[in-house]
Design an enzyme around this catalytic site. Structure first.
Site, mmCIF file in Angstrom:
data_model
loop_
_atom_site.group_PDB
_atom_site.id
_atom_site.type_symbol
_atom_site.label_atom_id
_atom_site.label_comp_id
_atom_site.label_asym_id
_atom_site.label_seq_id
_atom_site.Cartn_x
_atom_site.Cartn_y
_atom_site.Cartn_z
ATOM 1 C CD GLU A 25 -2.972 -1.074 2.397
ATOM 2 O OE1 GLU A 25 -2.755 -0.461 3.364
ATOM 3 O OE2 GLU A 25 -4.063 -1.686 2.104
ATOM 4 C CD GLU B 38 -3.751 -5.871 2.872
ATOM 5 O OE1 GLU B 38 -4.506 -5.163 3.221
ATOM 6 O OE2 GLU B 38 -2.593 -5.922 2.804
HETATM 7 C C1 BGP Z 1 -4.078 -2.739 5.123
HETATM 8 C C2 BGP Z 1 -3.071 -3.213 5.491
HETATM 9 C C3 BGP Z 1 -2.894 -4.796 6.289
HETATM 10 C C4 BGP Z 1 -4.112 -4.767 6.960
HETATM 11 C C5 BGP Z 1 -5.519 -4.345 6.626
HETATM 12 C C6 BGP Z 1 -6.567 -4.308 7.418
HETATM 13 O O1 BGP Z 1 -4.330 -1.481 5.256
HETATM 14 O O2 BGP Z 1 -2.113 -3.661 4.419
HETATM 15 O O3 BGP Z 1 -1.602 -4.805 7.024
HETATM 16 O O4 BGP Z 1 -3.972 -4.771 8.500
HETATM 17 O O5 BGP Z 1 -5.381 -3.126 5.851
HETATM 18 O O6 BGP Z 1 -6.550 -3.208 8.429
HETATM 19 P P1 BGP Z 1 -6.808 -3.348 9.905
HETATM 20 O O7 BGP Z 1 -5.876 -4.324 10.375
HETATM 21 O O8 BGP Z 1 -6.244 -2.097 10.424
HETATM 22 O O9 BGP Z 1 -8.121 -3.749 10.202
#
Ligand code: BGP
Length: 476
Positions: free
Chosen positions: A175, A371
Site C-alpha cells: 500500500e 487484500e
Molecule cells: C491494510 C494493511 C494490512 C491490514 C489491513 C486491514 O491497510 O495492508 O496490514 O491490516 O489493511 O486493516 P486493519 O488491520 O487496520 O483492520
C-alpha cells in the site's frame, strides 16, 4: 460461471502482524515493534523505547514464527494456491543496511517457502509491509533520506539471491500510497514542528518510487520468470453529490492515491502531479538519471487491497456534518447508500468491480486483489465452533463482483488473497478482536490465550469456493 483456470486463490498476512518472535534469532527492531495498541477511535501510539509492563501487540502476535508449519498445513487444507506474506526486513538485515545478511533470518523464510512449495502453494512476497527498520529511522529519519534506497536494495539483493528459485511473485511496497496518510507506519517518517509536511512526504514518495523501480530491475536480472508488482490501498472516491465541485474533489482525492501507481506502472510522473508540485513549490529532487530509473523499472502487475469505497464532498459544512467517525485513515464522509462494519468500514462489493475497472482502464496491466475481507468480532460457542456468516456474506458478495469484472468486463485478474486468512493483529488499531481469519486464534487484546488454532465456518466455505473455482458462489 467459474474463475479462470490458473487463478491464484489464497490468503494474505504480514510479518509484523502474525510472526511475533520480535527479537528471536538476531532480528532487529522495526516500526510495529514500538507501537502500542489502540482501538476503533484511538490511533496506536509510538513508544520510542520498549518499556516493561506495556503491551506491544506485535511482540508475540500469533507466534506464527513457531507455528508456520501448522498454519501452512491449514492453508493447504483449504486448497490455497497462493500465500501472500511479507519478509521482515530486520530479520534479514537487523540494522536495515548491514553488509552481510543474518543467516538465521534467511533460513527461516527459506524453510517457510519450502513448506509452501511442498503443498504446491505459490508464495507472493511483499518486500516491505509497513516495516521500516528502527535503526534506519535513527540514522536517516526514514524514507525522507535518499540513502534509504541503497539500504532497501541491499535487502532486496539478499532476498532475491537467496530465494530466486523459490519465489516468483513479489510486491515492492505494501500500500505505497499510505505514505501520504500514515507517514510513520508507511515510511518511518515523524515530522518536526513547523516542518513542511507535503515537501517531506513527496520527497519520501520519490525515494520509494526510485527504490521500487530499481528493485523491479534487479529482480528481473536475478530471478528467472519473475513477476513484480506494485500495490495500492484502493477504493474509489465517490462524489457525495452530483455537484461538479464534488466530482472534481473526488477526482483529485483519487489522484493522490493513483499518483504512485501512475509512476510505477507507466514509468513517469503524470503531468498533473508535476504541475501540482510545481505550484506547491515542492521539489522532488529529480535528475535525468532518476527519470531513466523510473522508466526502466515499471511493474509487471498492479496489486491492490480493497475493503471499501470512499466518499467525499467539496463542501466543508457537509463534510463536517457527515464525516466518518473513528480513526479512519482516509478522510471520508459516510455514504448513505452503504452499510458499515462494526469498525465503521463501509461495505461496497460493487465498488470492487468499479475499482478493478478503473485500474485496468488506467494501466492495462494484470491486476491482483491481494487484500480483501471483513474485520469482525467472533464468538466461540460452547462446543468450540465459530459461526461467521457475516464474513462469508462479505466475501461472497466481493468475489461475485470480482467475477463480474473478470467474466463480464474482461479484466485480467491474476488472483485473490483474502486478508488475514488466519486471525492476526490489526494494523490500524493493534487489536486482536478485529478478526479477519478463516482460522481462529485463541488470543485476546491483553495478550492472553493459548494460541490454539481452530477452523471457523468460513474455513469450510472458502475451501468449497476454491475447490469449485468459484462455482459454489452461485449456491444459496
Ligand atoms: C491494510 C494493511 C494490512 C491490514 C489491513 C486491514 O491497510 O495492508 O496490514 O491490516 O489493511 O486493516 P486493519 O488491520 O487496520 O483492520
Amino acid at each position: 460461471m467459474a474463475f479462470p483456470k490458473n487463478f491464484l486463490w489464497g490468503g494474505a498476512t504480514a510479518a509484523n502482524q502474525c510472526e511475533g518472535a520480535f527479537l528471536d534469532d538476531g532480528k532487529g527492531l522495526s516500526v510495529p515493534d514500538m507501537l502500542l495498541g489502540g482501538d476503533v477511535n484511538t490511533p496506536r501510539t509510538f513508544c520510542p523505547t520498549i518499556e516493561k509492563n506495556r503491551f506491544y501487540p506485535s511482540h508475540q502476535a500469533i507466534d506464527m514464527y513457531h507455528h508456520y508449519k501448522e498454519d501452512i498445513a491449514l492453508f493447504a487444507e483449504m486448497g490455497f494456491k497462493c500465500y501472500r506474506l511479507s519478509i521482515a526486513w530486520t530479520r534479514i538485515l537487523p540494522n536495515g543496511d548491514d553488509d552481510s545478511p543474518n543467516e538465521a533470518g534467511l533460513a527461516f523464510y527459506e524453510d517457510l517457502f519450502r513448506e509452501c512449495r511442498k503443498y504446491g502453494i505459490e508464495p507472493l512476497v511483499t518486500i516491505d509491509h509497513f516495516d521500516t527498520p528502527i535503526a534506519l529511522i535513527k540514522k536517516y529519519g526514514g524514507w525522507r533520506d535518499r540513502r534509504m534506497i541503497d539500504a532497501y536494495l541491499k535487502y532486496c539483493r539478499a532476498i532475491f539471491t537467496r530465494y530466486k528459485d523459490l519465489v516468483k511473485y513479489w510486491i515492492t511496497f505494501n500500500e505505497i500510497n499510505m505514505l501520504l496518510h500514515m507517514s510513520f507506519m508507511g515510511a518511518g517518517i515523524a515530522f518536526a514542528e513547523g516542518e513542511d509536511k507535503e515537501q517531506v512526504k513527496y520527497t519520501a514518495a520519490h525515494h520509494e518510487l526510485l527504490a521500487s523501480a530499481k528493485a523491479v530491475k534487479m529482480a528481473h536480472e536475478i530471478i528467472p520468470d519473475v513477476k513484480v508488482g506494485c500495490m495500492l490501498a484502493a477504493g474509489q472516491f465517490y462524489p457525495y453529490s452530483c455537484s461538479p465541485a464534488d466530482v472534481w474533489d473526488s477526482l483529485e482525492k483519487d489522484r493522490d492515491n493513483y499518483f504512485f501507481i501512475d509512476v510505477q506502472a507507466r514509468g513517469e510522473y503524470p503531468v498533473w502531479a508535476m504541475k501540482r508540485m510545481e505550484k506547491a513549490g515542492l521539489n522532488a529532487d529529480f535528475s535525468s538519471e532518476d527519470i531513466e530509473t523510473l522508466k526502466n523499472g515499471t511493474v509487471d502487475f498492479v496489486a491492490f487491497s480493497y475493503y471499501s469505497s470512499r466518499c467525499t464532498t467539496a463542501d466543508p459544512e457537509i463534510f463536517a456534518k457527515h464525516a466518518k467517525p473513528g480513526n479512519a485513515v482516509f478522510r471520508s464522509v459516510v455514504n448513505p447508500y452503504l452499510k458499515s462494519s462494526e469498525w465503521g468500514w463501509q461495505i461496497d462489493p460493487l465498488g470492487l468491480r468499479i475499482t478493478a475497472n478503473t485500474l485496468y482502464d488506467r494501466y492495462q496491466k494484470p491486476l491482483f486483489v491481494v487484500e480483501n475481507g471483513l474485520g469482525a468480532n467472533d464468538t466461540v460457542e460452547a462446543d468450540g465452533k465459530i459461526h461467521d456468516p457475516y464474513r462469508i456474506e462479505y466475501l461472497k458478495a466481493h468475489l461475485l463482483a470480482l467475477r463480474d469484472a473478470i467474466n463480464e468486463d474482461g479484466i485480467p485478474v491474476m488472483g485473490f488473497t483474502a486478508w488475514g486468512c488466519i486471525d492476526l493483529v490489526s494494523a490500524s488499531s493493534g487489536e486482536m478482536k478485529k478478526r479477519y481469519g478463516f482460522i481462529y486464534v485463541d488470543k485476546d487484546d491483553e495478550g492472553k490465550g493459548t494460541l490454539a488454532r481452530s477452523r471457523k465456518d468460513s474455513f469450510y466455505w472458502y475451501k468449497g469456493v476454491i475447490e469449485s473455482a468459484g462455482a459454489s458462489l452461485d449456491e444459496e
